[in-house]
Design a protein around this motif. Sequence first.
Motif, short mmCIF file in Angstrom:
data_model
loop_
_atom_site.label_atom_id
_atom_site.label_comp_id
_atom_site.label_asym_id
_atom_site.label_seq_id
_atom_site.Cartn_x
_atom_site.Cartn_y
_atom_site.Cartn_z
N ARG A 19 0.83 -1.21 0.00
CA ARG A 19 0.00 0.00 0.00
C ARG A 19 0.86 1.25 0.00
NH1 ARG A 19 -3.11 -3.20 3.58
NH2 ARG A 19 -2.21 -2.18 5.41
N ARG A 20 1.95 1.24 0.75
CA ARG A 20 2.85 2.39 0.78
C ARG A 20 3.49 2.60 -0.59
NH1 ARG A 20 5.45 1.08 4.97
NH2 ARG A 20 7.30 0.14 4.02
N ARG A 21 3.91 1.51 -1.23
CA ARG A 21 4.48 1.62 -2.57
C ARG A 21 3.46 2.18 -3.56
NH1 ARG A 21 8.92 -0.55 -4.71
NH2 ARG A 21 7.78 -1.00 -6.65
N ALA A 22 2.23 1.72 -3.44
CA ALA A 22 1.18 2.19 -4.35
C ALA A 22 0.93 3.69 -4.15
CB ALA A 22 -0.10 1.40 -4.13
N ARG A 23 0.94 4.13 -2.88
CA ARG A 23 0.73 5.56 -2.61
C ARG A 23 1.87 6.39 -3.18
NH1 ARG A 23 -1.17 3.65 2.49
NH2 ARG A 23 0.88 4.04 3.42
N THR A 24 3.10 5.89 -3.05
CA THR A 24 4.25 6.63 -3.56
C THR A 24 4.18 6.73 -5.08
OG1 THR A 24 5.64 5.92 -1.71
CG2 THR A 24 6.77 6.69 -3.69
N ARG A 25 3.89 5.63 -5.73
CA ARG A 25 3.78 5.65 -7.19
C ARG A 25 2.67 6.60 -7.63
NH1 ARG A 25 4.89 2.53 -11.77
NH2 ARG A 25 3.24 2.60 -13.34
N SER A 26 1.54 6.54 -6.95
CA SER A 26 0.43 7.42 -7.29
C SER A 26 0.81 8.89 -7.11
CB SER A 26 -0.79 7.07 -6.43
OG SER A 26 -1.88 7.92 -6.71
N ALA A 27 1.54 9.18 -6.04
CA ALA A 27 1.97 10.57 -5.79
C ALA A 27 2.91 11.06 -6.89
CB ALA A 27 2.63 10.67 -4.43
N LEU A 28 3.82 10.21 -7.34
CA LEU A 28 4.74 10.59 -8.40
C LEU A 28 3.99 10.84 -9.71
CD1 LEU A 28 7.63 8.08 -7.63
CD2 LEU A 28 7.83 10.58 -7.56
N ILE A 29 3.06 9.96 -10.02
CA ILE A 29 2.27 10.14 -11.24
C ILE A 29 1.42 11.40 -11.14
CG2 ILE A 29 0.33 9.18 -12.55
CD1 ILE A 29 1.56 6.42 -12.15
#
Length: 220
Positions: A19-29
């Motif tokens: 979930r943390r990885r998904a949030r980080t990726r989403s924030a970058l996008i």
Amino acid sequence: MPEQQSGIRDTAPHNRFERRRARTRSALIGAARAILAEQGSPGDASIQQIAERADVGFGSFYNHFETKTALFDAAVSDALEEYGQLLDKAARTLDDPAEVFAASVRMTIRMVETHPELTQILRASGLAQLHAETGLAPRALRDIERGIARGRFQVEDPLIALSAVGGSLLGLLQLETLRPEVAGPAAGEQLAALVLRMLGLPPAEAQEVARRPLPPLPPA
């Protein structure tokens, strides 16, 4: 009887790390999308600036993307997929393929006001994505092929029709940037009628279909 399994694979993160990885990726996008909407291109934005805008650590960038180009490609794909899903949701109550196509054109023009980030990215990057395998292009091609199958459109080659329709829509979006006075629902109706005529509808019917009430557009 056992419960039937869904054909859709569950891709939601299942643990805290994912979930943390998904949030980080989403924030970058999300940061990349905002830059594209503001500038029309990645410009001189550095990875450090992107990470700061996304509020993530610099090193986190390379856990998700090898290059800045890969990030901005993902941002364009993400925006166009969201755009396609919005149009799908709005048009799902419509049965006539011609009305679906006209509504999609008109709603895109209205989204200049309601969803400015999406339309800015579409304006800047849509031409390069006109025949992409994901996002908006396959949906537009699907709708053209449905219109042909139902006898609503008279088109020899759906891909050529997609090029013509997509170029027309992007051209109007660009014109509205240069000449804001032509923007608005009336411009969308005019373009929708022209597109329907290009796809084979008689002029009077194209005008009628292009003026039908629009379904509500999902909120931003």
